[in-house]
Design a protein around this motif. Structure first.
Motif, PDB file in Angstrom:
ATOM      1  N   PHE A 127     -15.775  47.163  94.189  1.00 36.69           N
ATOM      2  CA  PHE A 127     -14.770  46.628  95.097  1.00 36.69           C
ATOM      3  C   PHE A 127     -15.257  45.317  95.704  1.00 36.69           C
ATOM      4  CE2 PHE A 127     -11.393  46.649  98.134  1.00 36.69           C
ATOM      5  CZ  PHE A 127     -11.941  46.224  99.330  1.00 36.69           C
ATOM      6  N   VAL A 128     -14.336  44.355  95.805  1.00 39.13           N
ATOM      7  CA  VAL A 128     -14.659  43.067  96.412  1.00 39.13           C
ATOM      8  C   VAL A 128     -13.873  42.871  97.710  1.00 39.13           C
ATOM      9  CG1 VAL A 128     -14.546  40.558  96.121  1.00 39.13           C
ATOM     10  CG2 VAL A 128     -15.189  42.010  94.189  1.00 39.13           C
ATOM     11  N   ALA A 129     -12.566  42.975  97.611  1.00 38.39           N
ATOM     12  CA  ALA A 129     -11.704  42.765  98.780  1.00 38.39           C
ATOM     13  C   ALA A 129     -10.363  43.435  98.517  1.00 38.39           C
ATOM     14  CB  ALA A 129     -11.513  41.279  99.070  1.00 38.39           C
ATOM     15  N   GLY A 130      -9.680  43.773  99.591  1.00 37.55           N
ATOM     16  CA  GLY A 130      -8.370  44.391  99.444  1.00 37.55           C
ATOM     17  C   GLY A 130      -7.495  44.083 100.638  1.00 37.55           C
ATOM     18  N   ILE A 131      -6.198  44.212 100.429  1.00 34.17           N
ATOM     19  CA  ILE A 131      -5.261  43.921 101.505  1.00 34.17           C
ATOM     20  C   ILE A 131      -4.072  44.869 101.436  1.00 34.17           C
ATOM     21  CG2 ILE A 131      -4.024  42.156 100.168  1.00 34.17           C
ATOM     22  CD1 ILE A 131      -3.761  40.573 102.837  1.00 34.17           C
ATOM     23  N   ASN A 132      -3.689  45.348 102.606  1.00 39.67           N
ATOM     24  CA  ASN A 132      -2.465  46.131 102.730  1.00 39.67           C
ATOM     25  C   ASN A 132      -1.329  45.132 102.846  1.00 39.67           C
ATOM     26  OD1 ASN A 132      -0.197  47.370 104.218  1.00 39.67           O
ATOM     27  ND2 ASN A 132      -1.513  49.189 104.242  1.00 39.67           N
ATOM     28  N   TRP A 133      -0.433  45.145 101.872  1.00 39.15           N
ATOM     29  CA  TRP A 133       0.597  44.112 101.836  1.00 39.15           C
ATOM     30  C   TRP A 133       1.460  44.131 103.088  1.00 39.15           C
ATOM     31  CZ3 TRP A 133       1.562  40.089  98.662  1.00 39.15           C
ATOM     32  CH2 TRP A 133       2.803  39.461  98.774  1.00 39.15           C
ATOM     33  N   ASN A 134       1.812  45.286 103.571  1.00 39.51           N
ATOM     34  CA  ASN A 134       2.715  45.379 104.715  1.00 39.51           C
ATOM     35  C   ASN A 134       2.034  44.985 106.018  1.00 39.51           C
ATOM     36  OD1 ASN A 134       4.559  46.265 102.855  1.00 39.51           O
ATOM     37  ND2 ASN A 134       4.804  48.312 103.732  1.00 39.51           N
ATOM     38  N   SER A 135       0.846  45.501 106.262  1.00 45.01           N
ATOM     39  CA  SER A 135       0.177  45.257 107.536  1.00 45.01           C
ATOM     40  C   SER A 135      -0.699  44.012 107.517  1.00 45.01           C
ATOM     41  CB  SER A 135      -0.687  46.460 107.915  1.00 45.01           C
ATOM     42  OG  SER A 135      -1.806  46.547 107.049  1.00 45.01           O
ATOM     43  N   ARG A 136      -1.012  43.525 106.320  1.00 48.16           N
ATOM     44  CA  ARG A 136      -1.916  42.387 106.112  1.00 48.16           C
ATOM     45  C   ARG A 136      -3.357  42.709 106.505  1.00 48.16           C
ATOM     46  NH1 ARG A 136       0.318  37.132 108.876  1.00 48.16           N
ATOM     47  NH2 ARG A 136       0.616  38.608 110.569  1.00 48.16           N
ATOM     48  N   ARG A 137      -3.636  43.944 106.780  1.00 50.47           N
ATOM     49  CA  ARG A 137      -5.022  44.269 107.117  1.00 50.47           C
ATOM     50  C   ARG A 137      -5.893  44.076 105.875  1.00 50.47           C
ATOM     51  NH1 ARG A 137      -7.516  49.441 110.393  1.00 50.47           N
ATOM     52  NH2 ARG A 137      -9.689  48.752 110.216  1.00 50.47           N
ATOM     53  N   ALA A 138      -7.017  43.441 106.072  1.00 56.49           N
ATOM     54  CA  ALA A 138      -7.896  43.094 104.960  1.00 56.49           C
ATOM     55  C   ALA A 138      -9.204  43.871 105.046  1.00 56.49           C
ATOM     56  CB  ALA A 138      -8.174  41.594 104.964  1.00 56.49           C
ATOM     57  N   TYR A 139      -9.785  44.105 103.888  1.00 56.49           N
ATOM     58  CA  TYR A 139     -11.039  44.842 103.780  1.00 56.49           C
ATOM     59  C   TYR A 139     -11.947  44.088 102.817  1.00 56.49           C
ATOM     60  CZ  TYR A 139      -8.036  48.559 105.617  1.00 56.49           C
ATOM     61  OH  TYR A 139      -7.173  49.284 106.388  1.00 56.49           O
ATOM     62  N   TYR A 140     -13.249  44.130 103.108  1.00 57.99           N
ATOM     63  CA  TYR A 140     -14.196  43.385 102.296  1.00 57.99           C
ATOM     64  C   TYR A 140     -15.436  44.209 101.996  1.00 57.99           C
ATOM     65  CZ  TYR A 140     -11.418  39.389 103.786  1.00 57.99           C
ATOM     66  OH  TYR A 140     -10.380  38.517 104.028  1.00 57.99           O
ATOM     67  N   ALA A 141     -16.022  43.922 100.843  1.00 59.03           N
ATOM     68  CA  ALA A 141     -17.355  44.451 100.559  1.00 59.03           C
ATOM     69  C   ALA A 141     -18.350  43.680 101.415  1.00 59.03           C
ATOM     70  CB  ALA A 141     -17.677  44.267  99.076  1.00 59.03           C
ATOM     71  N   ASP A 142     -19.425  44.344 101.801  1.00 58.52           N
ATOM     72  CA  ASP A 142     -20.428  43.682 102.643  1.00 58.52           C
ATOM     73  C   ASP A 142     -20.987  42.436 101.964  1.00 58.52           C
ATOM     74  OD1 ASP A 142     -21.858  46.766 103.986  1.00 58.52           O
ATOM     75  OD2 ASP A 142     -20.115  45.578 104.601  1.00 58.52           O
ATOM     76  N   SER A 143     -21.075  42.461 100.657  1.00 60.04           N
ATOM     77  CA  SER A 143     -21.684  41.353  99.923  1.00 60.04           C
ATOM     78  C   SER A 143     -20.854  40.071  99.968  1.00 60.04           C
ATOM     79  CB  SER A 143     -21.915  41.757  98.462  1.00 60.04           C
ATOM     80  OG  SER A 143     -20.676  42.114  97.855  1.00 60.04           O
ATOM     81  N   VAL A 144     -19.583  40.177 100.341  1.00 57.48           N
ATOM     82  CA  VAL A 144     -18.730  38.978 100.348  1.00 57.48           C
ATOM     83  C   VAL A 144     -18.185  38.643 101.738  1.00 57.48           C
ATOM     84  CG1 VAL A 144     -18.061  39.476  97.966  1.00 57.48           C
ATOM     85  CG2 VAL A 144     -16.533  40.130  99.845  1.00 57.48           C
ATOM     86  N   LYS A 145     -18.467  39.482 102.714  1.00 60.43           N
ATOM     87  CA  LYS A 145     -17.977  39.214 104.071  1.00 60.43           C
ATOM     88  C   LYS A 145     -18.455  37.868 104.557  1.00 60.43           C
ATOM     89  CE  LYS A 145     -17.259  43.800 106.046  1.00 60.43           C
ATOM     90  NZ  LYS A 145     -17.842  44.865 106.890  1.00 60.43           N
TER      91      LYS A 145
END
Length: 125
Positions: free
Chosen positions: A46-64
């Motif tokens: 996993f690298v990054a992800g986003i909830n399309w509706n809420s726009r909340r984003a998530y990141y792997a520690d290696s790319v933060k």
């Protein structure tokens, strides 16, 4: 939904790239879109992800702090802006989407039903 990833390339360490994931067939509404990468001989991560509706984003520690994921409603596209690229970022990058991703599962690539083709990112040191 059919996904198409683009934007990879060959760059030098410290450079930037922007990856795009666009949808055809339907919109990304209610989807969670994730970016994963896989280097030769390694498991897809996993690298990054986003909830399309809420726009909340998530990141792997290696790319933060270096990568930023965003969404463009008008173009039905998810972007990953990748800055300060490192040699260890070299991999094939994939975007994936699913409507049933929850917070506890977004890092698990097996949870995603829809995948785009990969786009190669090569960072030379």
């Amino acid at each position: 939904v059919q996904l198409q990833a683009s934007g990879g390339g060959l760059v030098q360490a410290g450079d930037s790239l922007r990856l795009s994931c666009s949808a055809s067939g339907r919109t990304f509404a209610s989807y969670f879109i994730g970016w994963f990468r896989q280097a030769p001989g390694k498991e897809r991560e996993f690298v990054a992800g986003i909830n399309w509706n809420s726009r909340r984003a998530y990141y792997a520690d290696s790319v933060k702090g270096r990568f930023t994921i965003s969404r463009d409603i008008a173009n039905n596209t998810v972007y990953v802006q990748m800055n300060s690229l490192k040699a260890e970022d070299t991999a094939v990058y994939y975007c994936a989407g699913d409507r049933n991703i929850i917070v506890s599962s977004y890092r698990d690539y097996r949870r995603y039903a829809n995948w785009g083709q990969g786009t190669q990112v090569t960072v030379s040191s």
